[in-house]
Each structure stands twice: as C-alpha cells, then as structure tokens.
Motif scaffolding. Structure first.
Motif, PDB file in Angstrom:
ATOM      1  N   TRP A 120       0.789  -1.222   0.000  1.00  0.00           N
ATOM      2  CA  TRP A 120       0.000   0.000   0.000  1.00  0.00           C
ATOM      3  C   TRP A 120       0.825   1.277   0.000  1.00  0.00           C
ATOM      4  N   LYS A 121       2.134   1.186   0.104  1.00  0.00           N
ATOM      5  CA  LYS A 121       2.936   2.414   0.219  1.00  0.00           C
ATOM      6  C   LYS A 121       2.898   3.260  -1.050  1.00  0.00           C
ATOM      7  N   LEU A 122       3.026   2.651  -2.201  1.00  0.00           N
ATOM      8  CA  LEU A 122       2.975   3.441  -3.439  1.00  0.00           C
ATOM      9  C   LEU A 122       1.608   4.087  -3.651  1.00  0.00           C
ATOM     10  N   PRO A 123       0.489   3.378  -3.448  1.00  0.00           N
ATOM     11  CA  PRO A 123      -0.799   4.068  -3.563  1.00  0.00           C
ATOM     12  C   PRO A 123      -0.929   5.241  -2.586  1.00  0.00           C
ATOM     13  N   ILE A 124      -0.434   5.077  -1.373  1.00  0.00           N
ATOM     14  CA  ILE A 124      -0.477   6.172  -0.394  1.00  0.00           C
ATOM     15  C   ILE A 124       0.360   7.343  -0.898  1.00  0.00           C
ATOM     16  N   LEU A 125       1.572   7.060  -1.336  1.00  0.00           N
ATOM     17  CA  LEU A 125       2.446   8.128  -1.823  1.00  0.00           C
ATOM     18  C   LEU A 125       1.839   8.850  -3.013  1.00  0.00           C
ATOM     19  N   PHE A 126       1.293   8.109  -3.974  1.00  0.00           N
ATOM     20  CA  PHE A 126       0.712   8.752  -5.147  1.00  0.00           C
ATOM     21  C   PHE A 126      -0.514   9.590  -4.788  1.00  0.00           C
ATOM     22  N   LEU A 129      -7.944   8.906   2.641  1.00  0.00           N
ATOM     23  CA  LEU A 129      -7.088   7.855   2.097  1.00  0.00           C
ATOM     24  C   LEU A 129      -7.830   6.524   2.037  1.00  0.00           C
ATOM     25  N   LEU A 130      -8.606   6.217   3.071  1.00  0.00           N
ATOM     26  CA  LEU A 130      -9.384   4.972   3.080  1.00  0.00           C
ATOM     27  C   LEU A 130     -10.387   4.950   1.929  1.00  0.00           C
TER      28      LEU A 130
END
Length: 134
Positions: A41-47, A60-61
């Motif tokens: 999930w880190k890349l989706p969060i960063l983007f 974010l959720l």
C-alpha cells in the motif's frame, strides 16, 4: 577451480568496486530507498499524497480501494518513521489528523515517474515468479 572464478579476473580496482558495492555504495543506497517504498500500500499512499497536499485518514481509506484501516495506519507509520510522510494531529475531538509528504517524500516523485515511464516503454519485461515472491 580458480580458473573458473571469472569475477576475480575482471580488472576493476578495489576502490571502483566499493563505489558500487561498498557499504556506502550505489547498491546500498538504492536498496535503502526500495525498502522504504516496498509494501503493498505504500505506493498508492504516496501517489495519493502527491496529488493532494494534505489528506485525512478517512480520505485515504476512501481513495485507496481494499485497504484496511490497520494496513493504512501501519504503512503511514512506516512512511512517517522513514521521513517520507509527516503527520499533523490537531488535538481535537473527534480526532483530526492529516498527512502530507515531507520534502524528501516529494523528492521521490521524479524517480517514481521515471520508473513508470520505464515500465510503459518496456511492456514486454515481466518480473519472474521468484521476484514476485519476495
């Protein structure tokens, strides 16, 4: 047997090898960054944080399909510990917390865009099953 060890015959000075393979070499630095951004999930969060200057947990959720509250919190904490994301707690009830990218986190954007473009330019390259298992 020593005749078969070709890596010992490559004419590279010890210093040149250290630039790439040493404890402060290129490989170590790239591995450190890859560890920071690895995780489902880190890349989706960063983007999402690249797209919006600040976001609340609930945003974010909603924006990241199938992520659980637990995984979002875990990955946000890891990104915060790594210095890529900053958390701001407003100290209100109900809790009001916002996340934003730090300056180093924003610095990842050009690199990630380059990786995306590499993938677009080379659609025939596929990771092996062993690479996916890591």
């Amino acid at each position: 047997m020593s005749d078969a060890i070709t890596h010992l015959k490559v004419p590279i000075d010890r210093e040149e090898r250290e630039i790439c393979l040493g404890p402060d070499g290129s490989v170590a630095h790239v591995n450190r960054v890859l560890r920071m951004i690895s995780g489902r999930w880190k890349l989706p969060i960063l983007f999402r944080l690249f797209a919006e200057p600040t976001m609340r947990t609930s945003q974010l959720l909603r924006d990241i399909p199938n992520i659980s509250q637990k995984m979002l919190t875990q990955h946000l904490r890891e990104l915060e510990d790594d210095g890529l994301v900053a958390r701001r707690n407003f100290g209100e009830q109900p809790p009001h917390v916002e996340y934003r990218l730090t300056e180093p986190g924003r610095g990842l954007l050009p690199m990630l865009i380059s990786v995306r473009e590499f993938s677009r330019l080379h659609p025939d390259l596929k990771p092996t099953d062993s690479a996916l298992a890591r």
